[in-house]
Motif scaffolding. Structure first.
Motif, PDB file in Angstrom:
ATOM      1  N   THR A 167     -10.776 -28.720 -92.803  1.00 11.06           N
ATOM      2  CA  THR A 167     -11.683 -27.860 -93.554  1.00 11.06           C
ATOM      3  C   THR A 167     -11.388 -26.408 -93.237  1.00 11.06           C
ATOM      4  O   THR A 167     -10.891 -26.082 -92.152  1.00 11.06           O
ATOM      5  N   ASP A 168     -11.662 -25.547 -94.206  1.00 10.57           N
ATOM      6  CA  ASP A 168     -11.382 -24.119 -94.048  1.00 10.57           C
ATOM      7  C   ASP A 168     -12.190 -23.368 -95.098  1.00 10.57           C
ATOM      8  O   ASP A 168     -12.496 -23.917 -96.167  1.00 10.57           O
ATOM      9  N   ILE A 169     -12.495 -22.113 -94.800  1.00  8.85           N
ATOM     10  CA  ILE A 169     -13.242 -21.304 -95.765  1.00  8.85           C
ATOM     11  C   ILE A 169     -12.346 -20.872 -96.930  1.00  8.85           C
ATOM     12  O   ILE A 169     -12.847 -20.478 -97.988  1.00  8.85           O
ATOM     13  N   ALA A 193      -8.482 -25.205 -90.688  1.00 10.85           N
ATOM     14  CA  ALA A 193      -7.168 -25.865 -90.744  1.00 10.85           C
ATOM     15  C   ALA A 193      -6.062 -24.941 -91.241  1.00 10.85           C
ATOM     16  O   ALA A 193      -4.881 -25.169 -90.950  1.00 10.85           O
ATOM     17  N   GLY A 194      -6.431 -23.906 -91.996  1.00  8.93           N
ATOM     18  CA  GLY A 194      -5.436 -22.956 -92.476  1.00  8.93           C
ATOM     19  C   GLY A 194      -4.342 -23.647 -93.273  1.00  8.93           C
ATOM     20  O   GLY A 194      -4.612 -24.449 -94.179  1.00  8.93           O
ATOM     21  N   THR A 195      -3.091 -23.369 -92.928  1.00  8.73           N
ATOM     22  CA  THR A 195      -1.961 -23.938 -93.668  1.00  8.73           C
ATOM     23  C   THR A 195      -1.547 -25.310 -93.143  1.00  8.73           C
ATOM     24  O   THR A 195      -0.488 -25.818 -93.523  1.00  8.73           O
ATOM     25  N   GLY A 196      -2.326 -25.876 -92.232  1.00 12.12           N
ATOM     26  CA  GLY A 196      -2.129 -27.275 -91.876  1.00 12.12           C
ATOM     27  C   GLY A 196      -1.175 -27.566 -90.729  1.00 12.12           C
ATOM     28  O   GLY A 196      -0.679 -28.679 -90.594  1.00 12.12           O
ATOM     29  N   LEU A 197      -0.970 -26.583 -89.862  1.00  8.96           N
ATOM     30  CA  LEU A 197      -0.011 -26.795 -88.769  1.00  8.96           C
ATOM     31  C   LEU A 197      -0.514 -27.802 -87.740  1.00  8.96           C
ATOM     32  O   LEU A 197       0.262 -28.588 -87.188  1.00  8.96           O
ATOM     33  N   VAL A 198      -1.822 -27.806 -87.486  1.00  6.56           N
ATOM     34  CA  VAL A 198      -2.388 -28.756 -86.519  1.00  6.56           C
ATOM     35  C   VAL A 198      -2.252 -30.183 -87.055  1.00  6.56           C
ATOM     36  O   VAL A 198      -1.823 -31.096 -86.333  1.00  6.56           O
ATOM     37  N   ASP A 204     -17.657 -23.158 -95.166  1.00  9.86           N
ATOM     38  CA  ASP A 204     -17.895 -22.074 -94.209  1.00  9.86           C
ATOM     39  C   ASP A 204     -18.598 -22.727 -93.029  1.00  9.86           C
ATOM     40  O   ASP A 204     -19.761 -23.119 -93.144  1.00  9.86           O
ATOM     41  N   ILE A 205     -17.912 -22.852 -91.912  1.00  9.82           N
ATOM     42  CA  ILE A 205     -18.487 -23.637 -90.812  1.00  9.82           C
ATOM     43  C   ILE A 205     -19.607 -22.906 -90.076  1.00  9.82           C
ATOM     44  O   ILE A 205     -20.199 -23.462 -89.157  1.00  9.82           O
ATOM     45  N   THR A 206     -19.912 -21.698 -90.492  1.00  8.08           N
ATOM     46  CA  THR A 206     -21.106 -21.034 -89.946  1.00  8.08           C
ATOM     47  C   THR A 206     -22.355 -21.453 -90.735  1.00  8.08           C
ATOM     48  O   THR A 206     -23.460 -21.057 -90.398  1.00  8.08           O
ATOM     49  N   ASP A 260     -15.201 -11.559 -95.880  1.00  6.81           N
ATOM     50  CA  ASP A 260     -13.984 -10.836 -95.458  1.00  6.81           C
ATOM     51  C   ASP A 260     -12.865 -11.824 -95.157  1.00  6.81           C
ATOM     52  O   ASP A 260     -11.700 -11.604 -95.505  1.00  6.81           O
ATOM     53  N   ASN A 261     -13.229 -12.932 -94.477  1.00  9.65           N
ATOM     54  CA  ASN A 261     -12.224 -13.950 -94.142  1.00  9.65           C
ATOM     55  C   ASN A 261     -11.636 -14.561 -95.400  1.00  9.65           C
ATOM     56  O   ASN A 261     -10.424 -14.735 -95.517  1.00  9.65           O
ATOM     57  N   ARG A 262     -12.528 -14.891 -96.352  1.00  7.91           N
ATOM     58  CA  ARG A 262     -12.056 -15.490 -97.615  1.00  7.91           C
ATOM     59  C   ARG A 262     -11.023 -14.588 -98.274  1.00  7.91           C
ATOM     60  O   ARG A 262      -9.983 -15.035 -98.731  1.00  7.91           O
ATOM     61  N   LEU A 320       0.107 -21.718 -81.019  1.00  9.28           N
ATOM     62  CA  LEU A 320      -1.231 -22.187 -80.652  1.00  9.28           C
ATOM     63  C   LEU A 320      -1.615 -23.533 -81.281  1.00  9.28           C
ATOM     64  O   LEU A 320      -2.132 -24.416 -80.588  1.00  9.28           O
ATOM     65  N   PRO A 321      -1.371 -23.748 -82.588  1.00  3.20           N
ATOM     66  CA  PRO A 321      -1.758 -25.036 -83.167  1.00  3.20           C
ATOM     67  C   PRO A 321      -1.010 -26.213 -82.536  1.00  3.20           C
ATOM     68  O   PRO A 321      -1.569 -27.308 -82.414  1.00  3.20           O
ATOM     69  N   PHE A 322       0.230 -25.975 -82.124  1.00  7.73           N
ATOM     70  CA  PHE A 322       1.013 -27.055 -81.509  1.00  7.73           C
ATOM     71  C   PHE A 322       0.472 -27.363 -80.107  1.00  7.73           C
ATOM     72  O   PHE A 322       0.354 -28.531 -79.714  1.00  7.73           O
TER      73      PHE A 322
END
Ligand SMILES: C[S@@+](CC[C@H](N)C(=O)[O-])C[C@H]1O[C@@H](n2cnc3c(N)ncnc32)[C@H](O)[C@@H]1O
Length: 208
Positions: free
Chosen positions: A84-86, A64-69, A107-109, A18-20, A42-44
């Protein structure tokens, strides 16, 4: 779709698949719609807390998503940062920011193909939450962290107890030290809608 709809969809996800699917659709507009319209901070906050606590590289940005962190960490001189990200689509957007040493889908699970003790820091914003990733993933993150590694993990406030995060952190007491749970707001003053005042906790600790 409003940002409330997007967020309600995200919290209703049930599985990694579902996340993918959701993040594949969301990737291209995530920064220009969700981040901009919700004044998403939040990432900031997570990156700033990592720097303030004396964190250094190599760091893994989890979900990491779109890399804001990564962008925020490297702007403050912290690196190298891997992510890393799914969702390969989210990582493709992160890659455009040119701040990560390496980006890889996982998938970190599930077991990750990363050697024990690789990272001096583990950071994650917005990923340990309802419908996304639960507390059991901490075991694997501890495995790939070096002794003394700094963790900054944001956790959804509403589900901190009910999804087992509080119990998991208590169970890890012999593997972590200096645990602090710092309240954090997800969004800034310009956020609108039902989620505008959402709060979480930043779990800040070190691996023994
Ligand atoms: C709300 S976004 C946060 C992204 C980024 N950290 C930020 O703060 O903008 C949640 C991220 O978690 C990722 N995610 C969800 N489930 C995952 C899993 N099982 N393994 C790895 N990443 C996952 C999603 O693809 C998405 O990019």
């Amino acid at each position: 779709m409003t940002q409330d709809d997007e967020l309600n969809n995200a919290y209703a996800l049930k599985s990694p698949e579902d996340n993918r699917r959701l993040y594949a659709r969301w990737a291209d507009s995530y920064d220009s719609t969700f981040v901009a319209e919700m004044d998403y901070q939040l990432p900031f906050h997570a990156a700033d807390a990592f720097v303030k606590a004396g964190g250094h590289g190599p760091v893994l940005d989890v979900g990491a998503g779109t890399g804001l962190v990564g962008e925020r960490l490297t702007s403050q001189g912290v690196g190298p940062v891997d992510g890393t990200d799914i969702s390969p689509e989210m990582l493709a957007v992160a890659d455009e920011k040119k701040t990560y040493r390496s980006l890889f889908a996982s998938d970190i699970t599930q077991p990750m193909d990363v050697k024990d003790g690789t990272y001096a820091g583990i950071i994650s914003a917005g990923t340990f939450t309802l419908g996304h990733v639960g507390p059991d993933a901490f075991d694997q993150l501890l495995r790939i962290a070096a002794p003394g590694a700094l963790f900054v993990i944001t956790i959804n406030g509403e589900h901190f107890e009910s999804e087992g995060f509080a119990a998991k952190l208590a169970a890890l007491h012999s593997q972590i030290h200096d645990l602090k749970l710092v309240p954090v707001r997800y969004y800034g003053a310009n956020a609108q809608g039902d989620h505008a005042k959402d709060e979480g906790k930043m779990a800040i600790f070190r691996k023994v």
